[in-house]
Design a protein around this motif. Structure first.
Motif, mmCIF file in Angstrom:
data_model
loop_
_atom_site.group_PDB
_atom_site.id
_atom_site.type_symbol
_atom_site.label_atom_id
_atom_site.label_comp_id
_atom_site.label_asym_id
_atom_site.label_seq_id
_atom_site.Cartn_x
_atom_site.Cartn_y
_atom_site.Cartn_z
ATOM 1 N N THR A 720 33.357 -6.556 46.395
ATOM 2 C CA THR A 720 33.992 -6.588 47.702
ATOM 3 C C THR A 720 33.065 -5.930 48.711
ATOM 4 O OG1 THR A 720 36.057 -6.092 48.891
ATOM 5 C CG2 THR A 720 35.212 -4.383 47.437
ATOM 6 N N THR A 721 33.467 -5.922 49.951
ATOM 7 C CA THR A 721 32.706 -5.256 51.002
ATOM 8 C C THR A 721 33.415 -3.966 51.398
ATOM 9 O OG1 THR A 721 33.865 -6.360 52.821
ATOM 10 C CG2 THR A 721 31.936 -7.488 51.871
ATOM 11 N N LEU A 722 32.668 -3.049 52.001
ATOM 12 C CA LEU A 722 33.277 -1.795 52.436
ATOM 13 C C LEU A 722 34.375 -2.072 53.456
ATOM 14 C CD1 LEU A 722 33.291 1.299 52.410
ATOM 15 C CD2 LEU A 722 31.602 1.235 54.255
ATOM 16 N N LYS A 723 34.153 -3.045 54.308
ATOM 17 C CA LYS A 723 35.152 -3.398 55.322
ATOM 18 C C LYS A 723 36.465 -3.802 54.669
ATOM 19 C CE LYS A 723 35.802 -6.562 59.240
ATOM 20 N NZ LYS A 723 35.195 -7.672 60.021
ATOM 21 N N ASP A 724 36.370 -4.639 53.640
ATOM 22 C CA ASP A 724 37.592 -5.080 52.953
ATOM 23 C C ASP A 724 38.193 -3.948 52.125
ATOM 24 O OD1 ASP A 724 37.399 -7.601 54.018
ATOM 25 O OD2 ASP A 724 36.352 -8.449 52.286
ATOM 26 N N TYR A 725 37.332 -3.123 51.555
ATOM 27 C CA TYR A 725 37.825 -2.002 50.750
ATOM 28 C C TYR A 725 38.631 -1.031 51.605
ATOM 29 C CZ TYR A 725 37.799 2.420 48.205
ATOM 30 O OH TYR A 725 38.176 3.597 47.620
ATOM 31 N N VAL A 831 22.459 -9.286 43.824
ATOM 32 C CA VAL A 831 22.479 -9.002 42.389
ATOM 33 C C VAL A 831 23.508 -7.924 42.077
ATOM 34 C CG1 VAL A 831 21.113 -8.109 40.443
ATOM 35 C CG2 VAL A 831 20.050 -9.638 42.102
ATOM 36 N N VAL A 832 24.179 -8.075 40.944
ATOM 37 C CA VAL A 832 25.069 -7.037 40.416
ATOM 38 C C VAL A 832 24.652 -6.759 38.979
ATOM 39 C CG1 VAL A 832 27.427 -6.354 39.885
ATOM 40 C CG2 VAL A 832 26.983 -7.794 41.874
ATOM 41 N N HIS A 833 24.564 -5.476 38.619
ATOM 42 C CA HIS A 833 24.277 -5.077 37.244
ATOM 43 C C HIS A 833 25.580 -4.652 36.574
ATOM 44 C CE1 HIS A 833 19.942 -5.059 37.967
ATOM 45 N NE2 HIS A 833 20.191 -4.409 39.098
ATOM 46 N N GLN A 834 25.759 -5.082 35.328
ATOM 47 C CA GLN A 834 26.976 -4.730 34.592
ATOM 48 C C GLN A 834 26.643 -4.306 33.163
ATOM 49 O OE1 GLN A 834 29.815 -7.830 33.256
ATOM 50 N NE2 GLN A 834 31.401 -6.647 34.299
ATOM 51 N N PRO A 835 26.777 -3.016 32.841
ATOM 52 C CA PRO A 835 26.617 -2.601 31.440
ATOM 53 C C PRO A 835 27.694 -3.264 30.587
ATOM 54 C CG PRO A 835 26.554 -0.710 32.914
ATOM 55 C CD PRO A 835 27.025 -1.873 33.729
ATOM 56 N N MET A 836 27.281 -3.835 29.464
ATOM 57 C CA MET A 836 28.227 -4.509 28.587
ATOM 58 C C MET A 836 28.016 -4.017 27.155
ATOM 59 S SD MET A 836 30.791 -6.451 28.161
ATOM 60 C CE MET A 836 30.943 -6.920 29.886
ATOM 61 N N LEU A 837 29.068 -3.521 26.557
ATOM 62 C CA LEU A 837 29.050 -3.005 25.200
ATOM 63 C C LEU A 837 30.396 -3.299 24.565
ATOM 64 C CD1 LEU A 837 29.607 0.850 25.391
ATOM 65 C CD2 LEU A 837 29.485 -0.549 27.441
ATOM 66 N N CYS A 838 30.557 -2.955 23.304
ATOM 67 C CA CYS A 838 31.851 -3.173 22.655
ATOM 68 C C CYS A 838 32.948 -2.543 23.501
ATOM 69 C CB CYS A 838 31.847 -2.577 21.250
ATOM 70 S SG CYS A 838 33.459 -2.692 20.438
ATOM 71 N N GLN A 839 33.984 -3.332 23.778
ATOM 72 C CA GLN A 839 35.051 -2.875 24.668
ATOM 73 C C GLN A 839 36.148 -2.104 23.941
ATOM 74 O OE1 GLN A 839 34.977 -3.965 28.393
ATOM 75 N NE2 GLN A 839 32.938 -3.777 27.480
ATOM 76 N N HIS A 840 36.035 -2.007 22.624
ATOM 77 C CA HIS A 840 37.007 -1.261 21.822
ATOM 78 C C HIS A 840 38.438 -1.666 22.197
ATOM 79 C CE1 HIS A 840 34.095 1.359 19.773
ATOM 80 N NE2 HIS A 840 33.389 1.142 20.862
ATOM 81 N N CYS A 841 38.671 -2.971 22.062
ATOM 82 C CA CYS A 841 39.938 -3.555 22.490
ATOM 83 C C CYS A 841 41.090 -3.071 21.616
ATOM 84 C CB CYS A 841 39.867 -5.077 22.410
ATOM 85 S SG CYS A 841 38.421 -5.793 23.211
ATOM 86 N N ASP A 842 42.240 -2.824 22.245
ATOM 87 C CA ASP A 842 43.448 -2.510 21.477
ATOM 88 C C ASP A 842 43.914 -3.718 20.678
ATOM 89 O OD1 ASP A 842 43.458 0.045 22.298
ATOM 90 O OD2 ASP A 842 45.157 -0.111 23.668
ATOM 91 N N HIS A 843 43.743 -4.905 21.259
ATOM 92 C CA HIS A 843 44.074 -6.152 20.559
ATOM 93 C C HIS A 843 42.767 -6.857 20.227
ATOM 94 C CE1 HIS A 843 48.334 -6.295 22.580
ATOM 95 N NE2 HIS A 843 48.187 -5.299 21.734
ATOM 96 N N ALA A 844 41.961 -6.212 19.416
ATOM 97 C CA ALA A 844 40.593 -6.681 19.192
ATOM 98 C C ALA A 844 40.571 -8.005 18.435
ATOM 99 C CB ALA A 844 39.802 -5.628 18.422
ATOM 100 N N VAL A 1003 35.146 -1.981 40.780
ATOM 101 C CA VAL A 1003 34.625 -3.074 41.598
ATOM 102 C C VAL A 1003 33.381 -2.641 42.370
ATOM 103 C CG1 VAL A 1003 35.141 -4.542 43.605
ATOM 104 C CG2 VAL A 1003 36.859 -4.215 41.824
ATOM 105 N N LYS A 1004 32.394 -3.518 42.416
ATOM 106 C CA LYS A 1004 31.190 -3.289 43.206
ATOM 107 C C LYS A 1004 31.522 -3.406 44.691
ATOM 108 C CE LYS A 1004 26.567 -3.244 43.921
ATOM 109 N NZ LYS A 1004 25.678 -2.148 43.506
ATOM 110 N N VAL A 1005 31.109 -2.409 45.476
ATOM 111 C CA VAL A 1005 31.347 -2.417 46.922
ATOM 112 C C VAL A 1005 30.012 -2.464 47.635
ATOM 113 C CG1 VAL A 1005 32.401 -1.217 48.877
ATOM 114 C CG2 VAL A 1005 33.446 -1.064 46.609
ATOM 115 N N ARG A 1006 29.882 -3.376 48.575
ATOM 116 C CA ARG A 1006 28.646 -3.452 49.364
ATOM 117 C C ARG A 1006 28.959 -3.189 50.828
ATOM 118 N NH1 ARG A 1006 25.716 -6.951 45.468
ATOM 119 N NH2 ARG A 1006 23.733 -5.864 45.245
ATOM 120 N N ASN A 1007 28.135 -2.344 51.422
ATOM 121 C CA ASN A 1007 28.283 -2.003 52.834
ATOM 122 C C ASN A 1007 27.406 -2.972 53.639
ATOM 123 O OD1 ASN A 1007 28.831 -0.774 55.237
ATOM 124 N ND2 ASN A 1007 27.976 1.212 54.695
ATOM 125 N N THR A 1008 27.846 -4.214 53.688
ATOM 126 C CA THR A 1008 27.022 -5.285 54.246
ATOM 127 C C THR A 1008 26.992 -5.244 55.770
ATOM 128 O OG1 THR A 1008 28.927 -6.761 54.225
ATOM 129 C CG2 THR A 1008 27.496 -6.805 52.300
#
Length: 1014
Positions: A720-725, A831-844, A1003-1008
Motif C-alpha cells: 500500500t502507500t503511506l497516503k492510503d495507510y 520491487v518487494v522482498h519477502q522472506p519465505m520459510l516454513c510457516q509452521h501451519c496449525d493445519h499443516a 504489509v509493505k508501505v511505500r511513501n510514493t
C-alpha cells in the motif's frame, strides 16, 4: 482489496517461457548419475567430485589440536581436570570484533562455530552481515598458508625473520624506499605498530588503499571543509533521503549500520506514529537499496552528474553550467519533486552519491550544506574511519617501483595484483622490488608474486582492536589457538623492527592501558577485564558542527559536465562497475556460503554477469544467458547477459569480486574480473566507462533461484502507500475481507508456548544475511552451481524478490500477454522482498500426507521433523503451498561424492553439534531453531525462573540489522511478536487456504510521490 499491481518473480515467469512452464510441471528435477561431474562453481568441467575432495580437503588434525589448546587453554575431552569455564555440551561466548562491529563468538569445546552480533554494538545494534556470518568458515580452510614461505618453499620462522631483518638493514643503509601497503587500517594498535616500524625504518611509508575506493568523498571534504574524512551519516535522522547510485543499505560504507538507522523511520513503531521517511533513488543498475526505495529512477552514469547539477539548481534557485534534460522524462520530473521535498525537510534531509569522482562529491556537499544537513544527518566531527584509502598514493607507489626506487614492500590485507586497475603495470613494478612480503592467509594473486610469505592469523586466532567510527573502540580476542603455523602480522613487524615489546598481546594491552581505557572511563586490570566482557568502549562524542560551503561551483560543474560528455561519447553503451552484497571486493571469494547466497536483485549464484535492460537485450537480438564480450578502457571480458528490469537503457552493469585465479579451490575461476575496467582520473579510480558489447554466439547458463518455486499467480504480496495507510491502517491487509472457513482438524492446545513469527516487509531489505546465519546455525549444506541450477539448493529460508508495475490507472494487467509490452521496457518496475520459510501451519498440509508421521505438530505450535522416520516420499513437499521443504538428493555432509565445497573432515569442525546433519533421501526445512528454544527453556529452568520474551532468538532474527524478523511466544500478550502481529498491517500468506500459518507478514508501505504516477 483494491490494488492495480500484479507481481511476478522474474521475466521467465512473466513471459511464461517454455523452460519455466516445463520446470514448474514437476515438483522435483530428475536425479542425476552419481558419476556426473560439476561444471561450475570454481571447478573445471572436467573435475570429478571425488578428485575435488582430494584437492580441497580440510585437515581435521591441526584444527582439533588447536581447539584443544584454546586460549584460555582447554584440554581435550574427556577432561582429566576440567577447566573451570568449560562445560561439555554448553557453549562459551567471547567478545570480539569484525570490521569494527562488536561481535560474540560462540565456541563449543574450543571450536568457534558461530558468529553473533553483540546486541550492544553501537553500529548495527546486534545485526551482522552475510560476510560476517560466513567468516567463521574461513578459519578451517585447508587452503590457507600453513607455514612461512620463502621463494615458494616452506621454511621456519627463524629463517624467515633473519632473511627479512638482513634485507631491511641493507635497504635502510642504502637509503632505498620501503612501502607498507594495506587496505584501510582502523585498528589503533596496528596503526601504532606501523608507526613504530616507520620510526625504526624512516624511509618507510604506509599506504592505505581500498579495492573499492572512497577517495572521492575524502578529497571532496578536504576541498570543501578542510576535513579529509568520510562523514558519519545518520539515515535515521533523515525524513527525506535522495541517493545517486549509493547502495547505502548494501555495500556503500556501512550497510548494516545504515540499515539499522534507515528502518527506524519506516518500521511498525514509526508507522504507528503516522511517520515514514521518503527515499528517492537515482541509479543505473538495480541495487538492493534501489529495490527498497519509495521512488526509483534509472539514469545512465553520464547523467548522474547532470542530475545533481539540476537538483542543485532547483534547490538554490541558481543556474550552474551544464544543466540539461535527462533522457528519462520521469527522472527529470522526479528531480524537481525531490528538490521540493528536500527543501521542505531542511535540517532533516540527506543527499548521498556513490560516485568516486571528487567534483561530483563536492557538488553533493554543496547541496547538503544548503539543506542544513551538517550537524544533523551528517557528522564531520565524529567521522567514519572505515575507508581511508588514497588512490593517488597507490598509483605513485607503482610509478616509484617501476623507477627502481622501492626495495621493500609489505602487503597486509591487500591484493593489488588482483584488484588494481592495471595488472600488467603493477606486476612489472613488483619485479623491480627486492623484498616483497605478503601477510596473506592464502597464496592469493599478490602473495604469488612475493618472495616472502609470513602468513597472518585468522581474526578468530589473534588479539587486536578496531576503531571504525571516531570514539568507538572494539576489542578482538582469540577464541582458538592458531590452527596452522601462522603468526600475527603485527607480531612479525614488531620483531623485524626490533621493538622492545616482542609479544603482540602485551603491545595491545599496553596501548589500551596507556591510550584507550581512559577514553571509556576505565583503567587498570579491572578496566581491561570490563572491555573483554563488554567488547567495546565508547568515548564521549565531539559536538557535531555545522559547516558552510563557500567554493565556486562553476568550475566544479564544468568538470562534471566534461566527464559526463566523455562517458556519453559515441554510440557506445555505458559500463557501470558495482559490488554485490555477498562477494563485495572478492576477498572472500573462497567462501562457499557466500558464493551460493543468491544475489538480492538478480538471484544469481556462483557467477557474475552482464546486466542489461530487457529492451537493450531485445534490440541487440540477444537471448538470455547469451555470452557477450565487453570492451572498455583497453580491457575485455566475456560474460553471459542477464535481462535486468530496472536497468537504465543504454547501459551494462558488471560486478567486481569475481574472476579470482588464486582464491582457493572454491573461488578460482568463478566469473570474470571486472576491476581492470576501472580507470584513474583526477586522482581517483572511476567506476564507469564507455564500452562496446559484442555477441559471441555462445551460451552460458546462470544458476538463479528466484523462479524455482512458483505461487502460480496467487496473491502473496500485499502493498500500500503511506497516503492510503494513513486513511486506513488496514489498507490492503485483507482484514476488511470476510472469509468463510471450514476446519477438518481439532484445534491444538498450547498450554505454555505458542512459537510464532512476524516479518515486517517494510523493514526487510533483502540482504540475505538471515540465509547465511541459518546455514551456519543449522548445518545446511552447500551444493554448488550445477545443483542450484537443478533447483536443489538447500536453504531453509529464502528471500523472494517480486517485481511489480502500477500505472496508477488500473488499466494494466501484466498477467495478460497483450499488456506486457506496455511496461515501458521494464524501466520503472518496483520491487518487494519477502522472506519465505516454513510457516509452521496449525493445519499443516504436509502433516496430513506423510505416511510415516515423519512430520508432526508439537504442543508448542511447531511443525517438527523426525529425520529418522522420513522415507523420502516427498508427498509433504508436493503438498506444501509455500514450497519451503528441501529434499536431500545426496549425503551432502557424509558422502565423499559431495565434499566439493565443504569437505567431510572440515564439516566435523564447523558443524553445530546441537543440530543433526541430514542424510540422503530425507526431507528437511526450517525448525524455528528448536535447539535454541530448548536451550532457552533449560537455562530458565536452571535459573528457576519463567522463560522471558527475548530469551530465545532464532538465527535469522538475531542477525537481521533491520529487525525485520521478530520471533517469540504468542501466549505472552506482552511479547514483541504478539504486539507486532496485532498490527493493522498484518496478513498471512495464502490465508485463504485455511492452513493457519504461524508467520504473519506486515504489509509493505511505500511513501510514493503521487505526482509521478500519471
Amino acid at each position: 482489496m483494491d490494488s492495480n499491481k500484479k507481481y511476478w518473480k522474474g521475466l521467465e515467469e512473466l513471459n511464461r517461457t517454455p523452460e519455466f512452464v516445463e520446470k514448474n510441471k514437476h515438483e522435483f528435477a530428475e536425479p542425476i548419475p552419481i558419476e556426473e561431474v560439476l561444471s561450475g562453481g570454481g571447478l573445471s568441467s572436467k573435475t570429478p567430485r571425488r578428485d575435488f575432495l582430494k584437492a580441497l580437503g580440510f585437515g581435521v588434525g591441526a584444527v582439533t589440536l588447536a581447539a584443544c589448546q584454546k586460549v584460555p587453554v582447554h584440554k581435550s575431552i574427556p577432561y582429566l581436570i576440567k577447566p573451570e569455564e568449560v562445560t561439555p555440551g554448553v557453549a562459551n561466548y567471547y567478545t570480539s570484533t569484525f570490521e569494527g562491529n562488536a561481535i560474540l563468538v560462540k565456541t563449543r569445546e574450543g571450536r568457534p562455530i558461530k558468529i553473533e552480533g553483540n546486541p550492544n554494538d553501537l553500529l548495527s545494534k546486534g545485526g551482522l552481515s552475510a560476510q560476517a556470518q560466513a567468516s567463521v568458515l574461513e578459519l578451517y580452510d585447508n587452503t590457507r598458508v600453513k607455514e612461512p614461505m620463502v621463494n615458494g618453499s616452506e621454511t621456519g620462522w627463524t629463517q624467515l625473520d633473519a632473511l627479512v631483518r638482513n634485507n631491511l638493514a641493507s635497504i635502510k643503509a642504502g637509503g632505498k624506499k620501503i612501502r607498507i601497503i594495506t587496505s584501510t587500517v582502523h585498528s589503533p594498535s596496528t596503526l601504532a605498530v606501523i608507526a613504530d616500524f616507520i620510526a625504526a625504518y624512516p624511509n618507510t611509508k604506509h599506504i592505505n588503499y581500498d579495492a573499492v575506493s572512497y577517495t572521492g568523498i575524502i578529497q571532496a571534504n578536504q576541498n570543501s571543509f578542510g576535513k579529509a574524512v568520510i562523514p558519519h551519516y545518520d539515515f535515521g535522522k533523515a525524513d527525506v533521503i535522495v541517493s545517486f547510485g549509493a547502495d547505502f543499505l548494501g555495500t556503500w560504507i556501512s550497510g548494516e549500520e545504515f540499515s539499522s538507522q534507515y528502518v527506524t523511520n519506516r518500521n511498525n513503531k514509526s508507522l504507528e506514529g503516522k511517520k515514514m521517511s521518503r527515499h528517492i533513488q537515482f541509479e543505473t543498475g538495480m541495487s538492493m537499496t534501489g529495490t527498497n526505495a519509495d521512488v526509483r529512477m534509472p539514469i545512465k552514469p553520464s547523467e548522474e552528474g547532470i542530475a545533481l547539477v539540476n537538483l542543485y539548481n532547483a534547490i538554490s534557485g541558481t543556474t550552474l553550467p551544464g544543466s540539461k534534460k535527462l533522457t528519462n522524462a520521469s527522472a527529470d520530473k522526479a528531480i524537481i519533486l525531490a528538490a521540493k521535498e528536500l527543501v521542505a525537510a531542511k535540517g532533516r534531509a540527506l543527499v548521498v552519491a556513490g560516485s568516486n569522482d571528487v567534483a561530483t562529491q563536492v557538488l553533493v556537499n554543496a547541496i547538503n550544506s544548503l539543506l542544513g544537513s551538517y550537524g544533523t544527518t551528517i557528522d564531520l566531527d565524529n567521522p567514519s574511519l572505515q575507508y581511508k584509502g588514497n588512490d593517488a598514493e597507490l598509483v605513485e607507489f607503482v610509478n616509484e617501483a617501476k623507477r627502481g626506487e622501492v626495495d621493500a614492500v609489505f602487503f597486509l590485507d591487500a591484493n593489488p595484483v588482483y584488484d588494481y586497475f592495471n595488472v600488467k603495470d603493477i606486476q612489472a613494478a613488483l619485479k623491480k622490488v627486492k623484498l616483497r612480503v605478503s601477510f596473506a592467509h592464502h597464496l592469493d594473486e599478490t602473495a604469488n608474486t612475493c618472495n616472502v610469505v609470513a602468513p597472518n592469523h585468522h581474526y578468530l586466532e589473534g588479539w587486536g582492536d578496531d576503531n571504525a567510527v571516531a570514539g568507538y573502540y572494539t576489542i578482538q580476542q582469540p577464541t582458538i589457538n592458531p590452527v596452522y603455523n601462522t603468526r600475527q602480522a603485527e607480531q612479525s613487524m614488531l620483531l623485524w623492527s626490533n621493538n622492545p615489546v616482542k609479544d603482540y598481546y602485551t603491545y595491545v594491552r599496553n596501548n589500551w592501558n596507556t591510550n584507550l581505557l581512559a577514553k571509556g572511563g576505565l583503567a587498570g586490570q579491572a578496566g581491561w577485564e570490563t572491555v573483554l566482557q563488554n567488547g567495546f568502549i565508547k568515548a564521549p562524542a565531539a559536538p557535531a558542527g555545522t559547516y558552510t560551503f563557500n567554493l565556486d561551483l562553476n568550475a566544479v560543474a564544468q568538470t562534471i559536465i566534461n566527464h559526463s560528455n566523455q562517458l556519453a561519447s559515441g554510440n557506445k553503451v555505458e559500463l557501470q562497475i558495482y559490488q554485490t552484497v555477498a562477494m563485495r571486493d572478492g576477498k572472500k571469494a573462497n567462501n562457499p556460503w557466500l558464493q551460493e547466497l543468491p544475489d538480492p536483485v538478480s538471484k544469481v549464484t556462483w557467477d557474475n554477469f552482464a546486466a542489461m535492460s530487457p529492451s537493450d537485450v531485445k534490440k541487440l537480438g540477444l537471448e538470455e544467458f547469451e555470452v557477450v564480450t565487453i570492451d572498455a578502457n583497453g580491457y575485455s571480458i566475456s560474460l553471459p547477459v542477464l535481462s535486468q528490469p530496472g536497468q537504465a537503457q543504454g547501459t551494462v552493469s558488471v560486478a567486481v569480486g569475481y574472476g579470482r585465479t588464486h582464491a582457493g579451490l572454491v573461488g578460482n575461476g568463478v566469473g570474470k574480473n571486472a576491476f581492470p575496467f576501472h580507470s584513474f582520473r583526477n586522482g581517483t579510480f572511476q567506476t564507469s566507462a564507455p564500452a562496446t558489447v559484442t555477441a559471441t554466439g555462445d551460451v552460458f547458463p546462470l544458476s538463479q533461484t528466484q523462479t524455482h518455486h512458483s505461487f502460480e499467480g496467487r496473491n502473496v504480496i500485499r502493498e500500500t502507500t503511506l497516503k492510503d495507510y494513513l486513511k486506513n491502517p488496514a489498507s490492503n491487509s485483507g482484514k476488511e475481507e470476510e472469509k468463510e472457513t471450514y476446519d477438518l482438524w481439532d484445534e491444538y492446545e498450547r498450554p505454555a508456548y505458542n512459537w510464532v513469527m512476524a516479518i515486517d516487509l517494510n523493514a526487510c531489505t533483502g540482504c540475505g544475511a538471515c540465509v547465511v546465519a541459518c546455514n551456519v546455525e543449522n548445518n545446511i549444506p552447500v551444493v554448488g552451481k550445477e545443483e542450484v541450477g537443478r533447483r536443489r539448493e538447500m536453504h531453509w529460508i529464502r528471500i523472494d524478490r517480486y517485481y511489480s508495475y502500477d500505472d496508477g490507472k488500473g488499466n494494466l494487467d501484466v498477467t495478460k500477454e497483450k499488456d506486457i509490452d506496455k511496461l515501458e521496457n521494464f524501466d520503472n518496475v518496483s520491487v518487494v522482498h519477502q522472506p519465505m520459510l516454513c510457516q509452521h501451519c496449525d493445519h499443516a498440509p504436509c502433516e496430513t500426507v506423510c505416511p510415516v508421521l515423519a512430520t508432526v505438530h508439537s504442543s508448542e505450535g511447531l511443525n517438527q521433523m523426525a529425520y529418522n522416520r522420513c522415507v523420502g516420499t516427498r508427498y509433504c513437499a508436493n503438498n506444501c503451498p509455500y514450497k519451503v521443504r528441501r529434499f536431500n538428493w545426496f549425503n551432502y555432509w557424509n558422502d565423499s561424492r559431495f565434499d566439493n565445497y565443504l569437505s567431510n573432515e572440515h564439516t566435523q569442525l564447523v558443524l553445530n553439534p546441537d543440530v543433526t546433519t541430514r542424510f540422503r533421501g530425507v526431507m528437511e526445512k526450517c525448525t524455528m531453531c528448536v535447539q535454541r528454544i530448548q536451550a532457552g527453556k533449560l537455562k530458565a529452568k536452571i535459573e528457576k525462573r519463567p522463560l522471558k520474551d527475548g530469551d530465545v532468538q532464532v538465527a535469522c532474527a538475531q542477525t537481521c540489522s533491520a529487525k525485520a524478523i521478530i520471533f517469540g511466544n504468542a501466549n505472552d500478550p506482552n511479547s514483541e511478536v504478539s504486539k507486532a502481529l496485532k498490527s493493522e498491517r498484518t496478513y498471512y500468506v495464502l490465508e485463504e487456504l485455511n492452513v493457519k500459518p504461524g508467520i504473519g507478514y506486515q504489509v509493505k508501505v511505500r511513501n510514493t510521490l503521487s505526482e509521478l504516477q500519471a
